[in-house]
Design a protein around this motif. Structure first.
Motif, PDB file in Angstrom:
ATOM      1  N   LEU A  84      13.027 118.951  66.837  1.00  0.00           N
ATOM      2  CA  LEU A  84      11.971 118.120  66.258  1.00  0.00           C
ATOM      3  C   LEU A  84      11.793 118.406  64.769  1.00  0.00           C
ATOM      4  O   LEU A  84      11.551 117.483  63.983  1.00  0.00           O
ATOM      5  CB  LEU A  84      10.654 118.361  67.004  1.00  0.00           C
ATOM      6  CG  LEU A  84      10.609 117.913  68.467  1.00  0.00           C
ATOM      7  CD1 LEU A  84       9.271 118.282  69.093  1.00  0.00           C
ATOM      8  CD2 LEU A  84      10.862 116.416  68.586  1.00  0.00           C
ATOM      9  N   SER A  88      12.421 115.582  61.968  1.00  0.00           N
ATOM     10  CA  SER A  88      11.361 115.236  61.035  1.00  0.00           C
ATOM     11  C   SER A  88      11.814 115.409  59.590  1.00  0.00           C
ATOM     12  O   SER A  88      11.534 114.562  58.727  1.00  0.00           O
ATOM     13  CB  SER A  88      10.127 116.093  61.311  1.00  0.00           C
ATOM     14  OG  SER A  88       9.108 115.842  60.367  1.00  0.00           O
ATOM     15  N   LYS A  91      14.082 112.602  58.462  1.00  0.00           N
ATOM     16  CA  LYS A  91      13.350 111.360  58.251  1.00  0.00           C
ATOM     17  C   LYS A  91      12.529 111.397  56.963  1.00  0.00           C
ATOM     18  O   LYS A  91      12.407 110.390  56.267  1.00  0.00           O
ATOM     19  CB  LYS A  91      12.410 111.100  59.441  1.00  0.00           C
ATOM     20  CG  LYS A  91      13.119 110.802  60.752  1.00  0.00           C
ATOM     21  CD  LYS A  91      13.877 109.491  60.688  1.00  0.00           C
ATOM     22  CE  LYS A  91      14.506 109.155  62.032  1.00  0.00           C
ATOM     23  NZ  LYS A  91      15.285 107.890  61.984  1.00  0.00           N
ATOM     24  N   THR A 219      10.251 121.802  59.704  1.00  0.00           N
ATOM     25  CA  THR A 219      10.447 120.602  58.887  1.00  0.00           C
ATOM     26  C   THR A 219      10.528 120.975  57.411  1.00  0.00           C
ATOM     27  O   THR A 219      11.404 120.490  56.679  1.00  0.00           O
ATOM     28  CB  THR A 219       9.286 119.612  59.117  1.00  0.00           C
ATOM     29  OG1 THR A 219       9.253 119.249  60.500  1.00  0.00           O
ATOM     30  CG2 THR A 219       9.468 118.368  58.265  1.00  0.00           C
TER      31      THR A 219
END
Length: 255
Positions: A84, A88, A91, A219
């Motif tokens: 994840l 993230s 993106k 992230t």
């Protein structure tokens, strides 16, 4: 009837009333007695707190899994967190399509570090516990930030560089570009997370609590790694453009 007779009858009557009362108390069913005593385990939350109850069951299930299979649970949780976090970061930091190779690198890095990280925080929780809670928390924070954080960040960015095919010299430069700034920024987040975790969170839930925070932190680390890689690529392009061209030799062979 004299006064002694009346006193004797009164004593017998009082004793009989006491015995009858004791028999009634003993004959009362346990479930009937429980109705009069409020139970903490069966207390129904008020309307304002009822929404919390559905949220507790996933944490209870995770705690049971953690108790039965701590290593498998930790590995699975870490892989989800790293996936994840990398998703993230890609993106947020890049307009390009999702790169599965970066995601695979993140899973490898997270999988290798999951059990050592778990062992470290178990060690940290079981040691440096003093009579003063404030002293215990401060010691844990200082030790974690001094030893664990720079070592882990060096591992994370170094592995990112090596797995992407960089040389040892390039990997060293990646560590220099990323570890100091990431360690400095870690002081803005992880001391508070560590203090809250060791104060309010039960041991079996600390990993999942830190994992939720770590999604955002991973992230940031992934974004910082991609930023450093782009800067390194730009420097390499500029260096290649400035390098003098080697002209072919036009000298004639000696006669």
């Amino acid at each position: 009837m004299n006064s002694y007779t009346l006193a004797g009858r009164g004593s017998r009557l009082l004793l009989r009333l006491r015995l009858n009362g004791q028999r009634r108390l003993n004959s009362t069913k346990p479930q009937d007695q429980a109705k009069d005593v409020p139970s903490r385990s069966t207390t129904i939350p008020g309307p304002g707190m009822a929404w919390i109850e559905p949220l507790k069951e996933p944490f209870r299930a995770y705690g049971r899994m953690q108790h039965r299979s701590p290593y498998i649970t930790q590995l699975s949780t870490t892989l989800i967190i790293y996936f994840l976090g990398d998703l993230s970061a890609q993106k947020v930091a890049s307009d390009e399509p999702y790169d599965p190779s970066r995601g695979l690198r993140a899973l490898i890095i997270g999988g290798i570090s999951s059990i050592p990280n778990y062992k470290w925080f178990m060690f940290l929780g079981n040691h440096f516990n003093y009579k003063s809670h404030a002293r215990s928390i401060a010691t844990k924070i200082v030790i974690n930030q001094t030893f664990f954080t720079p070592c882990f960040n060096t591992y994370f960015f170094g592995m990112q560089s090596l797995l992407s095919g960089q040389t040892l010299a390039q990997t060293k430069q990646r560590v220099i570009d990323t570890v100091p700034v990431s360690w400095k920024n870690s002081w803005k987040l992880w001391p508070a997370v560590t203090a809250f975790s060791f104060t309010f969170v039960a041991p079996q839930y600390r990993s999942v609590f830190a994992g939720v925070i770590a999604i955002g932190w991973q992230t940031y680390l992934s974004w910082l790694n991609m930023k450093a890689q782009k800067e390194e690529d730009e420097r390499a392009t500029v260096s290649a453009a400035k390098a003098p061209l080697t002209a072919p030799s036009t000298a004639l062979p000696a006669a």
